[in-house]
Every structure is written in C-alpha cells, then in structure tokens.
Motif scaffolding. Structure first.
Motif, PDB file in Angstrom:
ATOM      1  N   VAL A 189       1.133  -1.267  -0.174  1.00  0.00           N
ATOM      2  CA  VAL A 189      -0.291  -0.313   0.268  1.00  0.00           C
ATOM      3  C   VAL A 189       0.786   1.009  -0.047  1.00  0.00           C
ATOM      4  O   VAL A 189       1.730   1.254   0.003  1.00  0.00           O
ATOM      5  CB  VAL A 189      -0.892   0.339   1.466  1.00  0.00           C
ATOM      6  N   THR A 190       0.160   2.656   0.170  1.00  0.00           N
ATOM      7  CA  THR A 190       0.764   3.467  -0.096  1.00  0.00           C
ATOM      8  C   THR A 190       0.846   4.298   1.689  1.00  0.00           C
ATOM      9  O   THR A 190      -0.583   4.542   1.615  1.00  0.00           O
ATOM     10  CB  THR A 190       0.358   4.318  -0.923  1.00  0.00           C
ATOM     11  N   ALA A 191       1.910   4.586   2.244  1.00  0.00           N
ATOM     12  CA  ALA A 191       1.630   5.283   3.741  1.00  0.00           C
ATOM     13  C   ALA A 191       1.991   6.456   3.708  1.00  0.00           C
ATOM     14  O   ALA A 191       3.348   6.782   2.991  1.00  0.00           O
ATOM     15  CB  ALA A 191       2.229   4.115   4.934  1.00  0.00           C
ATOM     16  N   SER A 192       1.413   7.356   4.051  1.00  0.00           N
ATOM     17  CA  SER A 192       2.215   8.680   4.522  1.00  0.00           C
ATOM     18  C   SER A 192       1.431   9.313   5.417  1.00  0.00           C
ATOM     19  O   SER A 192       0.646   9.139   5.766  1.00  0.00           O
ATOM     20  CB  SER A 192       2.037   9.751   2.388  1.00  0.00           C
ATOM     21  N   HIS A 193       1.817  10.927   5.697  1.00  0.00           N
ATOM     22  CA  HIS A 193       0.934  11.419   6.467  1.00  0.00           C
ATOM     23  C   HIS A 193       1.139  13.366   5.653  1.00  0.00           C
ATOM     24  O   HIS A 193       1.979  13.227   5.237  1.00  0.00           O
ATOM     25  CB  HIS A 193       1.806  11.513   8.017  1.00  0.00           C
ATOM     26  N   SER A 194       0.217  13.674   6.305  1.00  0.00           N
ATOM     27  CA  SER A 194      -0.333  15.206   6.132  1.00  0.00           C
ATOM     28  C   SER A 194       0.095  16.767   6.969  1.00  0.00           C
ATOM     29  O   SER A 194      -0.908  17.134   7.198  1.00  0.00           O
ATOM     30  CB  SER A 194      -1.780  15.175   5.412  1.00  0.00           C
ATOM     31  N   GLY A 195       0.956  15.290   8.326  1.00  0.00           N
ATOM     32  CA  GLY A 195       1.027  16.480   8.983  1.00  0.00           C
ATOM     33  C   GLY A 195       0.332  16.414  10.812  1.00  0.00           C
ATOM     34  O   GLY A 195       0.478  17.006  11.526  1.00  0.00           O
ATOM     35  N   ASP A 232       3.754  21.081   1.878  1.00  0.00           N
ATOM     36  CA  ASP A 232       4.167  21.319   2.573  1.00  0.00           C
ATOM     37  C   ASP A 232       4.505  20.059   3.781  1.00  0.00           C
ATOM     38  O   ASP A 232       5.339  20.175   4.895  1.00  0.00           O
ATOM     39  CB  ASP A 232       2.797  22.221   4.139  1.00  0.00           C
ATOM     40  N   SER A 233       3.910  18.921   3.131  1.00  0.00           N
ATOM     41  CA  SER A 233       3.616  17.794   4.231  1.00  0.00           C
ATOM     42  C   SER A 233       4.477  16.101   3.180  1.00  0.00           C
ATOM     43  O   SER A 233       4.655  16.731   1.572  1.00  0.00           O
ATOM     44  CB  SER A 233       2.868  17.837   4.809  1.00  0.00           C
ATOM     45  N   LEU A 234       4.872  15.124   3.858  1.00  0.00           N
ATOM     46  CA  LEU A 234       5.606  14.137   3.198  1.00  0.00           C
ATOM     47  C   LEU A 234       4.323  13.593   1.537  1.00  0.00           C
ATOM     48  O   LEU A 234       4.823  13.539   0.802  1.00  0.00           O
ATOM     49  CB  LEU A 234       5.394  12.769   4.151  1.00  0.00           C
ATOM     50  N   ASN A 235       3.508  13.653   2.332  1.00  0.00           N
ATOM     51  CA  ASN A 235       2.348  13.671   1.369  1.00  0.00           C
ATOM     52  C   ASN A 235       1.959  14.363  -0.309  1.00  0.00           C
ATOM     53  O   ASN A 235       1.809  13.976  -0.981  1.00  0.00           O
ATOM     54  CB  ASN A 235       0.853  13.263   1.918  1.00  0.00           C
ATOM     55  N   ASP A 236       2.935  15.271   0.150  1.00  0.00           N
ATOM     56  CA  ASP A 236       2.376  16.400  -1.211  1.00  0.00           C
ATOM     57  C   ASP A 236       3.797  16.301  -2.208  1.00  0.00           C
ATOM     58  O   ASP A 236       4.123  16.811  -3.202  1.00  0.00           O
ATOM     59  CB  ASP A 236       3.505  18.147  -0.629  1.00  0.00           C
ATOM     60  N   LEU A 237       4.984  15.460  -1.571  1.00  0.00           N
ATOM     61  CA  LEU A 237       6.334  14.974  -2.064  1.00  0.00           C
ATOM     62  C   LEU A 237       5.970  14.652  -3.734  1.00  0.00           C
ATOM     63  O   LEU A 237       7.205  15.100  -4.783  1.00  0.00           O
ATOM     64  CB  LEU A 237       6.933  14.456  -1.622  1.00  0.00           C
ATOM     65  N   PRO A 238       4.875  13.374  -3.759  1.00  0.00           N
ATOM     66  CA  PRO A 238       5.141  13.487  -4.890  1.00  0.00           C
ATOM     67  C   PRO A 238       4.516  13.510  -6.417  1.00  0.00           C
ATOM     68  O   PRO A 238       5.428  13.893  -6.778  1.00  0.00           O
ATOM     69  CB  PRO A 238       3.894  11.799  -5.444  1.00  0.00           C
ATOM     70  N   ALA A 252       6.979  24.290   6.407  1.00  0.00           N
ATOM     71  CA  ALA A 252       6.659  23.268   5.755  1.00  0.00           C
ATOM     72  C   ALA A 252       7.610  22.211   6.130  1.00  0.00           C
ATOM     73  O   ALA A 252       8.394  22.172   6.955  1.00  0.00           O
ATOM     74  CB  ALA A 252       7.378  22.336   4.413  1.00  0.00           C
ATOM     75  N   HIS A 253       7.568  20.514   6.337  1.00  0.00           N
ATOM     76  CA  HIS A 253       8.239  19.405   6.525  1.00  0.00           C
ATOM     77  C   HIS A 253       9.489  19.388   6.247  1.00  0.00           C
ATOM     78  O   HIS A 253       9.722  20.203   4.846  1.00  0.00           O
ATOM     79  CB  HIS A 253       7.939  18.197   6.535  1.00  0.00           C
ATOM     80  N   PRO A 254      10.564  19.611   6.844  1.00  0.00           N
ATOM     81  CA  PRO A 254      12.025  19.745   6.522  1.00  0.00           C
ATOM     82  C   PRO A 254      12.540  18.668   4.646  1.00  0.00           C
ATOM     83  O   PRO A 254      12.977  19.275   4.154  1.00  0.00           O
ATOM     84  CB  PRO A 254      12.527  18.830   7.783  1.00  0.00           C
ATOM     85  N   ASP A 255      11.740  17.694   4.919  1.00  0.00           N
ATOM     86  CA  ASP A 255      12.289  17.082   3.436  1.00  0.00           C
ATOM     87  C   ASP A 255      11.528  17.397   2.028  1.00  0.00           C
ATOM     88  O   ASP A 255      12.078  17.750   1.431  1.00  0.00           O
ATOM     89  CB  ASP A 255      11.044  15.689   4.100  1.00  0.00           C
ATOM     90  N   VAL A 256       9.970  18.696   3.017  1.00  0.00           N
ATOM     91  CA  VAL A 256       9.675  19.199   1.285  1.00  0.00           C
ATOM     92  C   VAL A 256      11.061  20.203   1.317  1.00  0.00           C
ATOM     93  O   VAL A 256      10.909  20.860   0.263  1.00  0.00           O
ATOM     94  CB  VAL A 256       8.187  19.685   1.622  1.00  0.00           C
ATOM     95  N   LEU A 257      10.984  21.169   2.269  1.00  0.00           N
ATOM     96  CA  LEU A 257      11.945  22.523   1.966  1.00  0.00           C
ATOM     97  C   LEU A 257      13.190  21.588   1.653  1.00  0.00           C
ATOM     98  O   LEU A 257      14.126  22.725   0.530  1.00  0.00           O
ATOM     99  CB  LEU A 257      12.464  22.870   3.597  1.00  0.00           C
TER     100      LEU A 257
END
Length: 283
Positions: A189-195, A232-238, A252-257
């Motif tokens: 499955v696809t797991a992520s989070h939106s903050g 702003d969050s990990l679910n936005d990265l794709p 935003a989350h550091p990974d987004v920045l």
C-alpha cells in the motif's frame, strides 16, 4: 535549502521564468492554502479567482475527505472538481459525487491493518470511504464526526473498499509512526502523512496526489512542465516532484523544504497568493 529560505525571507519570492505564467496551479489545502485557523484569507481567495479569470486551471489536491470540500465550492472553477483523499478520489465538488476512485481492496486493507496492530499494538484505526467515515470505538478523532459515522472494529470498517485507512497512535510523532508503519506495509500500500498529530494515512498501492493530478492534467491537455504545485507535508512530495516547478511553504516539513524548487512564505502569510500575484502580475 538555506539559500532559498534566505531569499524568501529577503522579501521577494524567486520566480522561475520557465513557468511564467503556468497553465495549471495545483495546491494542497491545510498547511498550504489554508491558514492555521482553517480559514482562507480574502487575499488568497482573490488571487485564486483572478488566475482562473486569466485562463489558468486551478485544482485543490488534498488529504481531506470529500465532505470537507463543500465549503470551498466557489474556488473549484469551471471544471468543478478537486482531488481528495490523497489522490484516491477525483471529486465533483458541485455535484457532490465521486467521478473516479482508486480504493484499497478490503482483503489487503484488513491484512495490512492486522499486521500494523501486531507490530504496534497501541494504534487505533479509522477509514474514509467515498461516501462515509468510520472509526474504531477508541479511535481519538480530533474533529467532529459525521452523524452517520460507522463505529465498529477494524474487520467491519474494512469489509468494503476504502479510500484511506487512518492509523492513529496515542503518543508518537507522525514521522516516527510512519517509519514503523512503512516498515510493516512495504509496497503493498502507500503510506504517508499530512502533518496530522500522531497520524499515518494509507492508500492503495500506486495512489498519490501526483498520480491523480497527472491524469487530470492530461485530460486538460496540460503537461507537468506547464504546471506548478504548492505543498507542506510528506504526502505532497510526489505532487511536488511531478510539477514543473514546486513551491514548499515556509512552514513545511524539512523534507519538503529540501526538495522544493522554491520556498515561499508560510500558509499564515498567504504564501500561495504571494507567488500567484507575482506569476500572474496581479495587483
């Protein structure tokens, strides 16, 4: 990242010339377009409406379930749709119906849920279907629940296809919970989070904001290079990786920045409006 943040706090958002102006603007909602108090400022609302008047397509791409989009129906534009549930549903906000879905198979969902609970016994589960919310009796819901909420154990919650499986832990940060859940579920499955607080969101394999956005853009004859995205969050990265130019919010989350092409002002500073005003020459 440091140079981009410094440029942002220097007062002017750097705008890549290649996308001036874009044909498609895609944006996350909470933590991005929406203020921390869950409002959309008059400035942001005016900018969104103005770019649509100028001919750009605007689409909201959010983890929110369909029912949380109805209050924003005036922003969806002529196409009338939004991408919700982290890309699991293309939703007609005006007609209040799902146009296209990519759901978790019940057997896979239950297998995943039981495996997560075996690894992390403290978790509780909830689900979002295209037309209904459900949760386990002990699930800590931070928002008012709908009147027709299905309250049941996970076996019943996952007896039908779900758009999202929500995993809540009483204490862990979402980053820590995602690391533990991700190790259990792998690529099934696809797991992520939106903050969200101590929350991980699970979708069917291959489902993401980017996947549904790419389909939506292709149907409009628009390429990724002609598109920009905000998040702003990990679910936005794709989605940010798909867009020709990506904008990470200052909050935003550091990974987004780290991966965004441009860092813009925070959601509470109307960062999306700031960029749109510059790109489209709005007063």
């Amino acid at each position: 990242m440091g140079d981009r943040v410094a440029e942002r706090y220097g007062g002017r958002v750097p705008i890549p010339e290649v996308v001036r102006p874009p044909r498609l603007v895609a944006t996350d909602l909470d933590g991005t377009l929406v203020h921390s108090d869950r409002s959309i400022s008059p400035r942001t609302r005016a900018a969104v409406l103005a770019i649509q008047e100028a001919g750009a397509q605007f689409v909201m791409v959010t983890a929110r379930p369909p029912r949380w989009l109805h209050e924003l129906a005036d922003l969806v534009g002529a196409h009338g749709v939004a991408i919700v549930a982290n890309g699991a549903i293309l939703y007609d906000v005006v007609q209040r119906k799902a146009i296209r879905t990519a759901l978790i198979d019940p057997a896979i969902g239950l297998e995943i849920a039981l495996a997560i609970r075996a690894a992390v016994p403290e978790v509780e589960f909830a689900i979002e279907r295209a037309d209904r919310y459900g949760q386990e009796p002990r699930y800590l819901n931070r928002w008012p629940t709908p009147d027709d909420t299905l309250v049941a154990e996970v076996e019943e919650l996952l007896s039908e296809p779900a758009a999202k499986l929500l995993v809540r832990h009483p204490e862990w940060h979402s980053d820590e919970l995602l690391a533990r859940v991700g190790a259990v579920v792998g690529t099934r499955v696809t797991a992520s989070h939106s903050g969200g607080h101590s929350l991980v969101e699970i979708s069917a394999s291959g489902v993401s904001k980017a996947a549904m956005l790419a389909e939506f853009a292709a149907e409009l004859g628009i390429t990724a290079a002609e598109s920009i995205a905000f998040g702003d969050s990990l679910n936005d990265l794709p989605m940010l990786a798909w867009a020709g130019t990506s904008y990470g919010m200052g909050n935003a989350h550091p990974d987004v920045l780290a991966m965004a092409d441009v860092v813009c002002p925070t959601n509470d500073e109307d960062g999306v409006a700031t960029v749109l005003e510059e790109l489209f020459g709005l007063d």
